[in-house]
Design a protein around this motif. Structure first.
Motif, PDB file in Angstrom:
ATOM      1  N   ILE A 140       0.854  -1.192   0.000  1.00  0.00           N
ATOM      2  CA  ILE A 140       0.000   0.000   0.000  1.00  0.00           C
ATOM      3  C   ILE A 140       0.888   1.239   0.000  1.00  0.00           C
ATOM      4  CG2 ILE A 140      -1.759   1.307   1.265  1.00  0.00           C
ATOM      5  CD1 ILE A 140      -2.653  -1.374   2.524  1.00  0.00           C
ATOM      6  N   PRO A 141       0.885   1.996  -1.091  1.00  0.00           N
ATOM      7  CA  PRO A 141       1.713   3.211  -1.126  1.00  0.00           C
ATOM      8  C   PRO A 141       1.229   4.235  -0.097  1.00  0.00           C
ATOM      9  CG  PRO A 141       0.952   2.594  -3.325  1.00  0.00           C
ATOM     10  CD  PRO A 141       0.176   1.774  -2.357  1.00  0.00           C
ATOM     11  N   GLY A 142       2.133   5.080   0.334  1.00  0.00           N
ATOM     12  CA  GLY A 142       1.754   6.156   1.256  1.00  0.00           C
ATOM     13  C   GLY A 142       1.773   5.749   2.716  1.00  0.00           C
ATOM     14  N   LEU A 143       2.080   4.488   2.945  1.00  0.00           N
ATOM     15  CA  LEU A 143       2.050   3.940   4.302  1.00  0.00           C
ATOM     16  C   LEU A 143       3.471   3.578   4.718  1.00  0.00           C
ATOM     17  CD1 LEU A 143      -0.362   3.122   6.156  1.00  0.00           C
ATOM     18  CD2 LEU A 143      -0.184   0.824   5.184  1.00  0.00           C
TER      19      LEU A 143
END
Lengths: 326, 359
Positions: A140-143
């Protein structure tokens, strides 16, 4: 200075940050009067009151969604999923909103939140209480996906996670919650995120791991040393964003790598590290990369769980296999 | 027989479908006819905006677009009742509320035109509102979390969430009203019941005779209003906001309306609903009745209507031009907002994507 366990280091970090930053709040099931089922939040509600240490209704989706809302309004929420196996209802809020808010609003709204969860097996817990599913979050990008492996790293990394302007999933290896104590000064000093920690220097083989398996890998390194094999041990600590350079540097030196994690093997985070080694370090490798992981099954109920979890012997055997290739 | 608890749901309506006043005592705001004209004008501009959006989609200038046709009273009623410092968490068609709070039509066009900058509302108070929430119902919990932040900081602010009849089936909605009741949060949840969740009718969503009564289980104040009557929507909103602001807790308002359009431009509602039903709904639509009422009061007429529509056309043409002249973001934009700072590992992918641009 007091010696404290990993779980006490979590409490110490929460208490420190709540005392120094009014915007930090803790929420979850049983985190208030009870101090959390593992006692991670013990004493916090007495100190900071029932709103800043909030017992939520029993609904993980609510905890995650309310956390997103709090964070967008200038608070720094630290949400607790009581067990990793109960985190699934939170995933929509984490993936679709927490991790996405900054980019989808071009930075107008952000989610500086921490989602804590006791993680992994090995404590003879009931069904659905022993999952290791960090790989579901690393895509999950952004995490940020962070796993501490010692009291000092739990304290320093949790402080860093709370202060980070982006959402962090913070998985606490509950098998080592109370395994040993060490001195952890309550000085508010955070440790850096996005870097691997080299816990032991070695020259023959690199053991790459995170969470509770750091223990098995350090013991395996001891056992290998008795046989004259020098193993370097890397605690990845922040899985994403990955500090691949530290791993590459080590593997370039040793030429051999064993990746150890307790999540299932297929598409576990070890696969990502192995792929990166194939892409960037293939010609430095003297032997195929080994993975010592959980099997591709659900972690069994506790009579069999220790046969599922990677053992010191499996790590030693894998390291020796890499050395058998000349 | 002993009764453990007893409830009833009030239904509120001021204007019937013909614009006849069905209650004598008007709320304060509705006595200010100048203000009512302003609300009417925004309902018209919302409708002009919406028609323009659909036309742009049909000519390939927008991606899929979710129309708000028929919801103008509900949405303008919601937006106009809120104070600037309140926070709005909505789904994806509440443009009437958003225009009132400063969202620019060009921003809506940008979002549905495939550009994240459409979510970066430039004008206050919309600037501190949430962006559209496509995963159904999830925004209700963001409003609940915002309301909790206001309560923790002791700020007299209210969080408002909008959801559809279909969305009120989601756990996120129930979770939001549940924690609002348990913690006495300043939350107003508005179910804009437009009868259709894409192709699934209201009766398949719930066996409850009203959707408003869902709030009863959470201990909230509940009311059902004629969602095509802006006076009723606005009054219910004002009451609910006041309750929330003064610490008396959250509310659930069900605004009963009808989705006169397809679900989105990608949908064809003729596949699943009768033309007769749609025709009947058009007879009850919100703009016509308010116009009749304002005309009867002597504050509106055909000439003013034509003049205002012409102004709206000009406004929207201007917004369309601004949107069409907006250049795409650089490829690096997809990397630059994923984290506060681009992580080293991601920077390598960013460099690679950038290198492809010069080839």
């Amino acid at each position: 200075m007091a010696q404290i366990t990993l779980i006490e280091a979590v409490t110490q970090a929460l208490a420190y940050e709540m005392a120094h930053d009014d915007s930090v709040v803790v929420l979850g099931e049983d985190v208030g009067v009870n101090g959390g089922v593992f006692r991670a939040t013990v004493g916090l509600q007495e100190k900071f009151g029932p709103l800043r240490v909030l017992d939520t209704p029993l609904d993980e989706t609510t905890i995650a969604g309310v956390t997103v809302g709090l964070a967008t309004q200038g608070m720094k929420p630290v949400a607790e999923a009581q067990f990793e196996g109960f985190i699934y209802p939170m995933m929509e809020q984490i993936a679709c909103h927490a991790a996405r808010m900054r980019t989808r609003t071009r930075g107008r709204l952000t989610v500086p939140a921490v989602f804590r969860a006791p993680w992994g097996g090995g404590i003879r817990a009931p069904e659905h209480h022993s999952e290791a599913n960090e790989h579901l979050f690393t895509n999950i990008p952004g995490l940020r996906v962070v796993l501490p492996s010692s009291p000092a790293r739990a304290y320093g990394l949790l402080l860093a996670a709370i202060r980070d302007p982006d959402p962090v999933v913070f998985f606490e290896p509950k098998r080592i919650y109370r395994q040993y104590k060490e001195e952890v000064p309550d000085d508010g000093e955070a440790l850096p995120l996005d870097v691997c920690f080299v816990l032991r220097d070695g020259t023959d083989v690199t053991l790459v791991t995170w969470g509770a398996q750091v223990k098995e890998c350090l013991e395996a390194a001891d056992a290998l040393a008795e046989e004259g094999i020098s193993a370097e041990v890397i605690d990845v600590a922040t899985l994403t964003p990955l500090d691949f350079d530290t791993i590459a540097e080590s593997v370039t030196k040793t030429g051999r790598c064993v990746i150890v994690h307790e999540a299932p093997k297929t598409a576990g985070f070890g696969a990502e590290i192995a792929a990166r080694l194939a892409e960037e370090c293939l010609y430095e490798l003297l032997a195929p990369v080994e993975r010592v992981t959980g099997y591709d099954v659900h972690i069994p109920l506790f009579r069999l769980e220790m046969k599922y979890l990677p053992s010191v012997q499996r790590v030693v055997d894998a390291a020796k296999r890499t050395l058998a290739v000349s | 027989m002993s009764i453990a608890a007893k409830f009833e749901i009030e239904y509120l309506q001021y204007l019937d479908a013909e614009g006849q006043q069905v209650r004598d005592a008007l709320p304060e705001f509705a006595k200010n006819l100048e203000h009512m004209v302003e609300l009417y004008k925004l309902m018209i501009s919302t409708r002009v905006f919406d028609a323009k959006s659909v036309a742009m989609q049909r000519t390939g200038k927008l991606g899929t677009y979710a129309s708000c046709l028929g919801h103008e009273a509900a949405h303008v009623g919601i937006g106009s009742a809120m104070k600037p410092e309140d926070v709005l968490a909505l789904s994806y068609r509440e443009y009437g509320a958003q225009l009132y709070r400063g969202v620019q039509p060009r921003e809506v066009y940008m979002y549905w035109g495939g550009d994240e900058r459409g979510n970066d509302y430039q004008n206050e108070p919309a600037r501190h509102d949430f962006a559209w929430s496509v995963p159904i119902g999830t925004q209700c919990l963001h409003a609940a979390g915002s309301a909790l932040a206001f309560k923790i900081r002791n700020e007299p602010r209210v969080a408002v969430c909008c959801i559809g009849d279909g969305g009120s089936s989601k756990g996120d909605f129930y979770g939001a009203i549940n924690i609002a009741g348990a913690q006495n949060l300043p939350l107003v949840a508005v179910i804009v019941n437009n009868q259709w969740a894409i192709s699934v009718p209201r009766k398949i969503q719930s066996g409850a005779p009203t959707l408003a009564q869902k709030g009863l289980a959470a201990g909230l104040y509940c009311i059902q209003v004629d969602g095509n009557d802006i006076i009723a929507v606005r009054k219910a909103m004002e009451d609910a906001l006041e309750r929330a602001r003064s610490g008396q807790g959250g509310s659930v308002i069900e605004a009963v309306t009808y989705r006169l359009s397809d679900h989105t431009t990608a949908d064809d509602a003729r596949r699943y609903r009768d033309e007769a039903e749609v025709k009947e709904a058009w007879a009850k639509e919100p703009v016509k009745r308010l116009r009749a009422w304002l005309v009867a009061k002597g504050v509106w007429d055909d000439a003013r209507e034509e003049a205002w529509k012409a102004e709206c056309d000009e406004w929207m043409d201007n917004e369309v031009n601004a949107y069409l002249q907006t250049r795409s973001q650089p490829v690096t934009a997809m990397f630059d907002y994923t984290y506060a700072e681009v992580p080293a590992d991601l920077a390598k992918q960013r460099d690679y994507a950038l290198s492809l641009e010069s080839k």
